[in-house]
Design an enzyme around this catalytic site. Structure first.
Site: not given
Ligand code: NAD
Length: 494
Positions: A177, A180, A230-231, A234-235, A252, A286, A386
């Site tokens: 996934k 979006e 991701g963030g 969300t994590g 991550e 990130c 961040e």
């Molecule tokens: P995000 O957490 O908003 O979204 C990431 C993904 O999660 C998207 O596909 C989103 O649709 C999905 N998502 C959102 N809510 C969800 C839920 N409830 N259940 C399952 N999936 C869900 O992050 P973002 O804004 O897309 O990305 C930016 C963040 O990612 C930053 O914090 C950045 O530091 C981090 N990041 C980390 C790394 C790493 O290697 N550590 C690499 C790239 C980005």
């Protein structure tokens, strides 16, 4: 694919959303239409998860010799290299990043597939000395099963590759996934996997919003591993949902990455790389080195020079050859960065450059000018949070111990750098920093052979390197007694 909106890949078929719903993708640099894709419903995601489960249980991929799975990944790498221009263009249009950066990402993605292709059969397990000549004791690595892979928009295909390649190398099935806002390169990748005749159901793609298309991947009982990039917020939600079924979780997350410059560093290299660290890809990295921690004896000159150079950075769209950096991903994201800078200034930071949305030529995109905030204290929200944008905060130190303490004063721990010409300082500081990747006299390079991941709230687990493959396997101990005998624990009654 005949129907252009049949962009979900489920059980080896390209299908539209079961609701018919679609999403328009636009380029963040100028708002131009990029394409229309299907928006998955909960029912579509359910079908994808069940298809992956059937494919995994069918064992067509899991039982294929590891060397053949490796060869498959090497073929993927070859196709990606051959179609680099097409993939890079799609990535640049979705993200707004410069074409040259997207091309670099495609090289890294091919290298990732190549690395996992080469190590796929290098993981046979190990023999264990049971202390008994009649026993063969061995540890083997089984595929973890069905993986839910959720990825962000900043390096859309790269982050997916870090998960897809090891999952396939390990013999797993997955549902991917992507974010979006940036789905097109994931669609292209699925076409490649399909074209190379991956068994149906091993790779599935669902597109759409996190709450609908992503959430089931952390909560569905048929998912064994959820791997998320991701963030932090969300994590945390994903880890909580996964805990109910005791799923394996790999996270991550973000970073708040220190870039420490000692007075004895190569000044020009440190200055140039301080710009790179914070402003590469508009800071949408990130591991971006957005916390500049500079020794007090050179701080004034260093920051003056940084500010001057930051002010010269040219913003523009993917195909603007004069551009040195691109836009942010969306209006909503730019609003967050704008608010983050405002709060930093309110808390006492001084705005030295940037803090605006560019000139009239940038009006159609979501640009944010490279920004430097100095006079920052540890309590400033701009230092703590961040920002995920092109914003460098400046702190100063006088001693080595102070530099380490400032750099480790974060809930994150993803990456950091130290600039010095003293090998002893470099060695000591790099060992004391509580961050997953440390650069000495450099910033940003990473290698597919080396583990990537965070300390603290930057995540759980490691991608890339041998650990990046292990994440997609489970160790199993097989203890074989070649001379079965009565144990005598519970003797037969006489
Ligand atoms: P995000 O957490 O908003 O979204 C990431 C993904 O999660 C998207 O596909 C989103 O649709 C999905 N998502 C959102 N809510 C969800 C839920 N409830 N259940 C399952 N999936 C869900 O992050 P973002 O804004 O897309 O990305 C930016 C963040 O990612 C930053 O914090 C950045 O530091 C981090 N990041 C980390 C790394 C790493 O290697 N550590 C690499 C790239 C980005």
């Amino acid at each position: 694919m005949t129907d252009p909106t049949a962009t979900l890949f489920i059980d080896g078929q390209w299908v539209p959303s079961s609701s018919g719903e679609t999403r328009e993708i636009t380029c963040p640099a100028d708002g131009a239409a990029v394409g229309t894709v299907s928006e998955a419903t909960a029912e579509d995601v359910e079908r994808a998860i069940l298809a992956a489960r059937r494919a995994f249980e069918g064992r067509a991929w899991a039982d294929r010799p590891a060397a053949e799975r490796g060869d498959f990944l090497l073929s993927v790498a070859d196709v990606l290299r051959a179609r680099k221009a097409e993939f890079a263009r799609a990535e640049a249009l979705d993200t707004g990043k410069r074409l040259v950066e997207a091309e670099g990402d495609m090289d890294d993605i091919a290298a990732c597939f190549r690395y996992f292709g080469k190590i796929a059969d290098q993981h046979p397990g190990r023999l264990v000395d049971a202390g008994d000549a009649s026993v063969i004791s061995r540890v083997v690595h089984e595929p973890v099963g069905v993986c839910g892979l959720i990825t962000p928009w900043n390096f859309p295909l790269l982050q997916a590759a870090w998960k897809v390649a090891p999952a396939l190398a390990a013999g797993d099935a997955f549902v991917l996934k992507p974010a979006e806002l940036t789905p097109h390169t994931a669609i292209l990748l699925m076409e490649v996997l399909d074209g190379l005749e991956l068994p149906a159901g091993v790779a599935n793609l669902v597109l759409g919003a996190g709450a609908v298309a992503g959430a089931p991947l952390s909560s569905h009982p048929e998912i064994d591993l959820v791997s998320f990039t991701g963030g932090l917020a969300t994590g945390r939600r994903i880890a909580e949902a996964a805990a109910r079924d005791i799923k394996t979780v790999a996270l991550e997350l973000g970073g708040k990455n220190p870039n420490i410059v000692f007075a004895d560093a190569d000044y020009e290299a440190a200055l140039d790389n301080a710009l790179n660290a914070g402003f590469l890809d508009s800071g949408l990295v990130c591991s971006a080195g957005t916390r500049l921690i500079v020794q007090d004896t050179i701080a004034e000159r260093f920051v003056d020079d940084l500010v001057a150079r930051a002010g010269d950075i040219v913003m523009g769209g993917p195909f603007d050859e004069a551009a040195q950096t691109g836009p942010l991903i969306s209006a909503e994201h730019r609003e967050k960065v704008t608010d983050y800078v405002r709060r930093g200034i309110e808390a006492g930071a001084r705005l030295r450059t940037g803090g605006n949305h560019g000139g009239p030529e940038h009006a159609d995109g979501y640009f944010y000018a490279p920004t430097v905030l100095d006079r920052c204290t540890a309590e400033n929200p701009a230092v703590i949070e961040e920002g995920f944008g092109p914003v460098i905060t400046v702190e100063t130190f006088s001693t080595e111990a102070e530099a380490i303490a400032i750099a480790n004063d974060t809930e994150y721990g993803l990456a950091g750098a130290v600039w010095t010409s003293d090998a002893g300082v470099a060695n000591r500081v790099s060992r004391r920093l509580r961050h997953g990747t440390i650069w000495i006299n450099d910033y940003h390079p990473y290698l597919p052979q080396a583990e990537w991941g965070g300390f603290g709230k930057s995540g759980i687990g490691r991608e890339l390197g041998p650990s990046g493959l292990e994440e997609y396997t489970v160790p199993k101990h097989i203890y074989e007694n070649t001379e079965p005998a009565v144990s005598g624990w519970f003797p037969r009654p006489a």
